[in-house]
Write an enzyme that holds these catalytic residues in place. Structure first.
Site, PDB file in Angstrom:
ATOM      1  N   GLY A 148     -28.416  -9.805 -20.148  1.00 54.07           N
ATOM      2  CA  GLY A 148     -27.397  -9.793 -21.085  1.00 54.07           C
ATOM      3  C   GLY A 148     -26.431 -11.037 -20.628  1.00 54.07           C
ATOM      4  N   CYS A 190     -31.558  -2.707  -4.663  1.00 49.58           N
ATOM      5  CA  CYS A 190     -31.976  -3.001  -6.116  1.00 49.58           C
ATOM      6  C   CYS A 190     -32.800  -3.972  -6.193  1.00 49.58           C
ATOM      7  CB  CYS A 190     -30.710  -3.297  -7.171  1.00 49.58           C
ATOM      8  SG  CYS A 190     -31.145  -3.532  -8.933  1.00 49.58           S
ATOM      9  N   SER A 194     -29.845 -15.217 -16.845  1.00 51.28           N
ATOM     10  CA  SER A 194     -31.273 -14.824 -17.630  1.00 51.28           C
ATOM     11  C   SER A 194     -31.645 -15.242 -18.983  1.00 51.28           C
ATOM     12  CB  SER A 194     -31.341 -13.197 -17.520  1.00 51.28           C
ATOM     13  OG  SER A 194     -30.382 -12.381 -18.060  1.00 51.28           O
ATOM     14  N   CYS A 206     -22.486  -3.070 -10.398  1.00 49.00           N
ATOM     15  CA  CYS A 206     -22.849  -2.591 -11.497  1.00 49.00           C
ATOM     16  C   CYS A 206     -22.500  -1.211 -11.816  1.00 49.00           C
ATOM     17  CB  CYS A 206     -24.298  -2.949 -12.228  1.00 49.00           C
ATOM     18  SG  CYS A 206     -25.395  -1.902 -11.341  1.00 49.00           S
TER      19      CYS A 206
END
Length: 356
Positions: A10, A102, A14, A200
């Protein structure tokens, strides 16, 4: 036409990556990974709306560019490999870097697995990094990107040869300003969206509150001591401190005090002067080498032990148990167990490992 599964957060990076891939003729499908539910994270109402809004932004960008978009639920894997590791590291007296876990297990692990099951040729992300096949070395290498101020290779040192053969980094040759210009030219609404700075799943930075909420163990108070073991006061639990910390200690000693180390076994936080934070060597485990196999002889590199540090001259000494000893040419401040050390040869990422 090669099929690419692009991770879309978002954000502008990206989103611009999607436009760049399309312009190069790739068949692009955008994917937003659901990594947790709002109830898993600590934050105010604004933080919750931001998490939801990021997915909506990714969907809107995909629609604007005319590409398919999917949401993949990796929340079980994210909790197992990232959240639980984050919690356990703090309980063990270490300071984790969840972005590294991650990337290893989710973005370049599970996402690549699903992409291949669905028939995609490659996966792509908006990371600032550069990978290519080196004919002389007969292996894939990872390099720093054109925009050194956005270099994200530190969090990518775990990538394997196979993963590098399946990954595209569309932003490798772009400056950040040109990335935003690409998004503006394409008419993307998030072209001016600020970069995310927080972890996050802890958007307000309350690590201790997150751990208390998601951990079955009771966080006990303990002793602050000096380096000789003399008790200086009480701390509120080792999860609230990290090596090098000065602010928020909740203790007044009449002079600046810094966290020198933590001992989970004795539930002790050791305080001292700033000059006690410097060390010339460390041991790293869980080591991954990219530009070469595990070395059999000492290797000269530059290395950095934190994301925002400048890499400094060092020598890697291989150990018989698969770990490495890293000796820096000059002492480094606040070398912290749980963080990673990453090795470089100029712009090439040699590899890295986790500081013990």
């Amino acid at each position: 036409m090669p099929k690419v599964m692009l991770g879309m957060s978002g954000g502008v990076d990206s989103s611009a990556a999607a436009k760049i891939l399309l312009d190069k003729g790739y068949d692009v499908t955008g994917v937003t990974i659901k990594m947790f539910s709002p109830g898993d994270i600590i934050g105010n109402e604004k933080d919750m709306k931001t998490a939801k809004g990021d997915t909506e932004d990714a969907i809107a960008v995909a629609g604007k560019l005319g590409i398919e978009h999917m949401v993949l639920d990796f929340s079980d894997e994210f909790r197992k490999y990232v959240m639980n590791d984050f919690i356990q590291c703090y309980l063990d007296g270490k300071t984790p870097n969840p972005c590294i876990e991650c990337n290893k297990h989710i973005k370049f692990g599970k996402m690549l697995e699903i992409a291949e099951e669905m028939g995609f040729d490659y996966i792509a992300t908006g990371h600032y990094a550069f990978n290519e096949y080196d004919e002389e070395k007969k292996r894939y290498i990872l390099r720093r990107p054109a925009d050194r101020s956005k270099d994200q290779t530190y969090v990518l040192y775990n990538l394997t040869q196979y993963q590098l053969s399946k990954i595209i980094f569309p932003l490798s040759t772009y400056e950040k300003s040109k990335v935003r210009a690409q998004a503006q030219l394409a008419g993307l609404e998030n072209a001016d969206k600020p970069d995310s700075q927080d972890i996050c799943f802890v958007p307000d930075g309350s690590y201790g509150e997150f751990i208390n909420k998601n951990c079955s163990e009771t966080i006990e108070e303990g002793n602050f001591t000096d380096t000789c073991g003399n008790i200086l006061g009480r701390h509120k639990g080792i999860i609230h401190y990290t090596v090098g910390q000065r602010k928020g200690l909740g203790i007044a000693l009449g002079k600046p005090a810094f966290v020198i180390s933590k001992d989970a076994g004795s539930n002790t936080v050791v305080l001292g002067d700033n000059d006690m934070l410097f060390s010339s060597e460390l041991i790293a485990s869980d080591v991954n080498f990219i530009s070469s196999d595990f070395p059999s002889e000492p290797m000269k590199v530059t290395a950095k032990a934190r994301y925002n540090q400048k890499d400094e001259p060092a020598v890697i000494y291989p150990l018989s148990d698969g770990r490495v000893r890293v000796v820096f040419e000059s002492p480094q401040r606040a070398v912290t167990p749980g963080q990673s050390v990453v090795f470089y040869d100029g712009d090439i990422v040699v590899g890295g490992g986790k500081i013990v």
